[in-house]
Design a protein around this motif. Structure first.
Motif, short mmCIF file in Angstrom:
data_model
loop_
_atom_site.label_atom_id
_atom_site.label_comp_id
_atom_site.label_asym_id
_atom_site.label_seq_id
_atom_site.Cartn_x
_atom_site.Cartn_y
_atom_site.Cartn_z
N ILE A 202 0.81 -1.21 0.00
CA ILE A 202 0.00 0.00 0.00
C ILE A 202 0.85 1.27 0.00
CG2 ILE A 202 -1.93 -1.16 1.13
CD1 ILE A 202 -1.06 0.25 3.76
N TYR A 203 2.16 1.11 0.11
CA TYR A 203 3.04 2.28 0.10
C TYR A 203 4.44 1.84 -0.29
CZ TYR A 203 5.83 6.24 1.78
OH TYR A 203 6.71 7.28 1.86
N ARG A 204 5.13 2.73 -1.03
CA ARG A 204 6.51 2.45 -1.42
C ARG A 204 7.29 3.74 -1.48
NH1 ARG A 204 5.56 0.60 -6.06
NH2 ARG A 204 5.41 -1.63 -5.56
N ASN A 205 8.50 3.72 -0.93
CA ASN A 205 9.46 4.80 -1.16
C ASN A 205 10.79 4.19 -1.57
OD1 ASN A 205 10.84 4.08 1.27
ND2 ASN A 205 9.52 5.43 2.49
N ARG A 206 11.82 4.98 -1.62
CA ARG A 206 13.09 4.47 -2.15
C ARG A 206 13.80 3.51 -1.21
NH1 ARG A 206 18.05 7.37 -1.09
NH2 ARG A 206 17.85 8.88 0.61
N LEU A 207 13.24 3.32 0.00
CA LEU A 207 13.91 2.46 0.97
C LEU A 207 13.06 1.28 1.42
CD1 LEU A 207 16.54 2.19 2.51
CD2 LEU A 207 15.61 3.70 4.29
N MET A 208 11.73 1.38 1.33
CA MET A 208 10.90 0.28 1.83
C MET A 208 9.55 0.23 1.13
SD MET A 208 8.08 1.10 3.94
CE MET A 208 7.43 2.59 4.71
N GLU A 209 8.94 -0.95 1.18
CA GLU A 209 7.55 -1.15 0.82
C GLU A 209 6.77 -1.50 2.09
OE1 GLU A 209 7.71 -2.88 -3.73
OE2 GLU A 209 7.83 -4.31 -2.06
#
Length: 572
Positions: A202-209
């Protein structure tokens, strides 16, 4: 002079390159750190005539010592706790003498290495470690001519076992150079029979999902659970097969579970800092949970380094008046590193400076560079016994789910790992109130939510007495401490119904006096079964009433949504 200033010196790049090249041939051990330990030990021994005389007398009494060792072996059946010598052939000559000499040498070296007056304790422990590696290499179990089990097998199979072993060796070397997985792998695969609990990213950034798992019960508890694993490992250690998945167990008990899945960093991520893991990891996940389950507090769960990170985040939240946490569970996670176990052998200022140059050169610490240190700590189990099985017995043991996960390790960014090793591991800044988040120190005593601490009896990474030190700095409303059978991973993955599992559990409430670990161990009874059951009851008691499950969170962040296990878990 700080490390940041040193990097600006004109010839620092040459030092970095030289140390990186040295590391490739020294298994990342600093030759200077090793030389300091050896020199300290040798010079003190040379300046101790009494110790030298004691050694000469010990050598002169070798026949008597050998007889005593033989008598000891007869008393324990020759087996003790080293199962390499369980075969009945070790009771016959000359193999019985080989075994006795080996055990006698191990015991004598252990006493000698740390028994030289004046040697710095760290150097003495390191010398004991170096000697163990030599002794493990020379163990009679490792060689065809001195291992009765191998001789009998070779005679029975007319050498076919050695032919298979040679084939296995050639195949393993070929796969190693081509960067392929071990030949034993394949039975377990992520997304097929590993990490298969249903959910969505439900969320992703450059370091984690961030994964939200689908409910499996008509109603769920009001307060959700957020799990933060260590970034040194893939998250699915907590979602292995359907039979031993902690995630599935919690979901089936009616909890709404969210999981952080870390990205496997590369060279471009060299400047990711420890605070980035907190901000882009823990805090970003909490922000997303606030959107999915508004006005509900969160049960934070951290495993290994993820637990250390969550404890730092919880202290920073308490400092800043952020009250989104309902409780905090730390599994095999250290917050005080003064007794950090055998890994301390590899951490001192000289070794750390050398390792920082290796990481600065390539941008990260590679999986193989980390795995080597862990394997050497248990060389007879993780190196030599496996080599004997593969190349002399000609056996191939298929990897189980836990072994498959263990081979799927990750890298660690240079800046983050340097700060972790120097400020937390070496200087113990967090426990002593010096570690800063956003320019201000954070302290454990600011954490007041209920705490559930889990440690394991045979933990080489986070010894249980080290985990227990959380009691010394905490000011929580209650601390429930669990000591479970097993090691760093097997003790945590301890599902109900697993045979042979047991644990101790006790709660210290606010205002009660501190109980030292040794007394705690003596006074706390053993319970049979899985600690998960008591933990789930503890979570349930603080999770509010049950109601309709929350809707899956709408995806936000980078890229597009996907089903669990997501995309970052496949990163190599």
């Amino acid at each position: 002079m700080t490390r940041e200033t040193q990097t600006d010196r004109p010839f620092q790049a040459l030092d970095t390159l030289w140390h990186a090249l040295q590391g490739r041939g020294s298994m990342n051990f600093s030759p200077v750190a090793t030389g300091l330990a050896v020199g300290d030990w040798v010079m003190h021994l040379a300046n101790s005539p009494g110790k030298q005389a004691e050694l000469l007398m010990t050598a002169a009494s070798l026949p008597a010592a050998l007889r005593a060792e033989r008598n000891r072996q007869e008393g324990d059946g020759g087996r003790a706790s080293d199962h390499r010598f369980d075969d009945e052939g070790w009771e016959e000559e000359p193999f019985c003498t080989f075994r006795s000499l080996y055990r006698l040498a191990c015991r004598a070296w252990g006493e000698l290495a740390v028994g030289v007056p004046g040697v710095e304790p760290h150097h003495g422990e390191f010398m004991a470690f170096l000697g163990r590696q030599v002794l493990e290499l020379g163990s009679p179990y490792n060689y065809l001519a001195t291992n009765p089990e191998l001789l009998r097998l070779t005679q029975k199979e007319k050498g076919e076992n050695l032919v298979r072993g040679l084939h296995h060796y050639a195949e393993d070397v070929s796969r190693l150079f081509r960067g392929m997985d071990p030949a034993e792998s394949g039975a377990y695969q992520v997304g097929r029979n590993l990490a298969v609990t249903e959910g969505e990213v439900i969320y992703r950034n450059r370091l984690m999902e961030l994964i939200q798992y689908r409910p499996s019960t008509p109603e769920v508890f009001a307060d959700p659970v957020l799990i933060v694993p260590a970034w040194i490992m893939k998250y699915y250690i907590l979602d292995l097969s359907a039979e031993n998945s902690m995630v599935k167990y919690l979901v089936d008990q009616g909890h709404t579970v969210f999981m952080v899945s870390w990205k496997n960093p590369g060279t471009a991520d060299r400047d990711i800092d420890l605070e980035d893991y907190m901000g882009l990891g823990v805090m970003a996940a909490l922000d997303k949970l606030e959107e999915v389950v508004p006005e509900r507090k969160v049960h934070g769960v951290g495993y290994c380094l993820g637990g250390t990170l969550f404890a730092i985040a919880a202290a920073a939240m308490a400092r800043d008046g952020d009250e989104r946490l309902k409780s905090l569970t730390l599994m095999a996670a250290q917050t005080d590193f003064t007794e950090a176990g055998e890994l301390m052998l590899f951490i001192d200022p000289s070794q750390l400076s050398f390792l920082e140059d290796i990481m600065r050169y390539q941008g990260y610490l590679d999986t193989g560079q980390m795995a080597g240190a862990f394997q050497l700590l248990r060389a007879y189990d993780l190196i030599w016994s496996q080599a004997v099985g593969r190349y002399l017995k000609g056996e191939r043991q298929p990897l189980n789910a836990l072994m498959t996960w263990n081979a799927d390790a990750t890298r660690m960014p240079s800046r983050m790992h340097s700060r972790y090793l120097r400020e937390l591991f070496l200087d113990n800044d967090f426990s002593e109130g010096r570690f800063e988040v956003k320019g201000r120190p954070v302290v454990i005593s600011d954490i007041h939510v209920p705490i559930f601490l889990v440690s394991t009896q045979r933990d080489h990474v986070a010894p249980w007495t080290s985990v227990y030190k959380f009691h010394l700095a905490a000011d929580a409303r209650s601390i429930t401490f669990v000591l479970t059978a097993g090691g760093h991973n097997s003790g945590i993955v301890s599902e109900p119904g697993h045979p042979g599992r047991s644990y101790r559990i006790a709660t210290r409430r606010e205002g009660e006096i501190y109980v030292p670990p040794e007394r705690w161990l003596r006074s706390t009874p053993v319970k049979e079964g899985s600690w998960w059951v008591d933990w789930q009851k503890w979570l349930m008691a603080g999770s509010g009433k049950k109601g309709a499950p929350p809707a899956p969170g709408r995806f936000s962040g980078e890229g597009t949504s996907c089903v669990a296990p997501g995309t970052y878990v496949y990163g190599r």
